[in-house]
Design a protein around this motif. Structure first.
Motif, PDB file in Angstrom:
ATOM      1  N   LEU A 111       0.857  -1.185   0.000  1.00  0.00           N
ATOM      2  CA  LEU A 111       0.000   0.000   0.000  1.00  0.00           C
ATOM      3  C   LEU A 111       0.892   1.234   0.000  1.00  0.00           C
ATOM      4  N   LEU A 112       0.590   2.197  -0.860  1.00  0.00           N
ATOM      5  CA  LEU A 112       1.357   3.445  -0.940  1.00  0.00           C
ATOM      6  C   LEU A 112       0.467   4.610  -0.520  1.00  0.00           C
ATOM      7  N   LEU A 113       0.948   5.406   0.441  1.00  0.00           N
ATOM      8  CA  LEU A 113       0.217   6.581   0.928  1.00  0.00           C
ATOM      9  C   LEU A 113       1.142   7.789   0.877  1.00  0.00           C
ATOM     10  N   ALA A 150      -0.869   6.714   9.510  1.00  0.00           N
ATOM     11  CA  ALA A 150      -0.945   5.301   9.133  1.00  0.00           C
ATOM     12  C   ALA A 150      -0.698   4.396  10.331  1.00  0.00           C
ATOM     13  N   SER A 151       0.259   4.773  11.154  1.00  0.00           N
ATOM     14  CA  SER A 151       0.561   3.980  12.346  1.00  0.00           C
ATOM     15  C   SER A 151      -0.620   3.967  13.306  1.00  0.00           C
ATOM     16  N   ALA A 152      -1.255   5.140  13.478  1.00  0.00           N
ATOM     17  CA  ALA A 152      -2.414   5.221  14.367  1.00  0.00           C
ATOM     18  C   ALA A 152      -3.576   4.371  13.859  1.00  0.00           C
ATOM     19  N   ALA A 153      -3.636   4.171  12.539  1.00  0.00           N
ATOM     20  CA  ALA A 153      -4.697   3.351  11.956  1.00  0.00           C
ATOM     21  C   ALA A 153      -4.346   1.868  11.959  1.00  0.00           C
ATOM     22  N   GLY A 154      -3.163   1.543  12.473  1.00  0.00           N
ATOM     23  CA  GLY A 154      -2.764   0.144  12.575  1.00  0.00           C
ATOM     24  C   GLY A 154      -2.143  -0.436  11.325  1.00  0.00           C
ATOM     25  N   LEU A 155      -1.718   0.404  10.396  1.00  0.00           N
ATOM     26  CA  LEU A 155      -1.112  -0.098   9.163  1.00  0.00           C
ATOM     27  C   LEU A 155       0.352  -0.457   9.404  1.00  0.00           C
TER      28      LEU A 155
END
Length: 214
Positions: free
Chosen positions: A50-52, A84-89
Motif C-alpha cells: 500500500l502506498l500513501l 498510518a501507524s495510528a490506523a494500525g497499518l
C-alpha cells in the motif's frame, strides 16, 4: 512577519500552532476543504503493498481501509506515517522526499503491485510498481480569496495550492513563497519577492525555512 497558511484543516490549525511556537505570526487562509469520496474496496490479493502520500488518505478512507490494512505500507512524510501507524497499518518504508521517491522506495523494497490511495487530484498513475490508484478524498476549492499584505510569506503545501495562489494574487512582487517541494515551487510560477523550498517535504521543515528566510 506574517506567515500565511493555505492548507486545509485539520492541518491548517496544526501548522498555525507550530508557527506560533516558533515565534511567528500565523494567518490561517485555507484555500481548500477536504472531503471523503466513495470508493469500492478492492481485492487485497491483487496487491503486495500500500502506498500513501498524504495523511488525508488515511483520515478519509473510512472503514474500508481495514480490508487492506494487512498490506505492507510505504508512506511519504512523518505526518502520513503517524496517521498510518495510528490506523494500525504496518509501515515498512518512509520516504523523506516526494511521491516519485516513494515509487523508488517501492522498487527498492521489491514491491511490484502497490495500491496507491490518494486524493482526486493526484500525480501518480498506474505503472511500474503501482498496480492501481484509487482516490479516497477530494480537496475542494473554498470561496476564500487570500487577503495578502505586502511582506507576507505564504506557505505552499502542494502544487495545486501554488497554482491557485498564483491565480488569485495580483501583486506577486510583494509576496514571498515558501514551498514544501521543488514541484510546488515550480507550480507557483515566477515574479514573487522570494521563493524558498523546504529541505525535506515536512511541515516542520517548511515552517523553519519560512521563519529563517528573511
Amino acid at each position: 512577519m506574517r506567515i500565511v497558511v493555505l492548507r486545509p484543516e485539520p492541518g491548517n490549525s496544526a501548522t498555525c500552532a507550530r508557527i506560533a511556537q516558533g515565534g511567528g505570526t500565523a494567518i490561517a487562509m485555507p484555500l481548500f476543504e477536504v472531503a471523503p469520496l466513495y470508493w469500492d474496496t478492492p481485492d487485497p490479493a491483487r496487491f503486495d503493498s500500500l502506498l500513501l502520500t498524504s495523511a488525508n488518505a488515511v483520515r478519509h478512507a473510512g472503514a474500508r481501509l481495514q480490508s487492506i490494512a494487512a498490506l505492507p505500507t510505504v508512506v511519504v512524510g512523518q505526518a502520513t506515517a503517524a496517521a498510518a501507524s495510528a490506523a494500525g497499518l504496518p509501515i515498512v518504508g518512509i520516504g523523506d522526499s516526494d511521491a516519485d521517491a516513494a515509487v523508488a522506495a517501492l522498487d527498492r523494497l521489491g514491491f511490484a503491485r502497490a495500491l496507491h490511495l490518494c486524493g482526486r487530484d493526484h500525480l501518480l498513475r498506474p505503472g511500474g510498481p503501482i498496480a492501481a490508484v484509487i482516490a479516497v478524498y477530494a480537496s475542494i476549492e473554498s470561496a476564500l480569496c487570500p487577503a495578502l499584505l505586502p511582506g507576507d510569506t505564504v506557505l505552499v503545501h502542494s502544487p495545486r495550492a501554488a497554482r491557485r495562489l498564483a491565480a488569485l494574487t495580483t501583486d506577486r512582487a510583494a509576496i514571498a513563497i515558501c514551498a514544501i517541494s521543488a514541484r510546488a515551487a515550480e507550480a507557483a510560477g515566477t515574479g514573487w519577492r522570494r521563493i524558498s523550498v523546504a529541505p525535506v517535504p515536512e511541515d516542520s521543515a517548511l515552517i523553519a525555512t519560512a521563519l529563517t528566510a528573511h
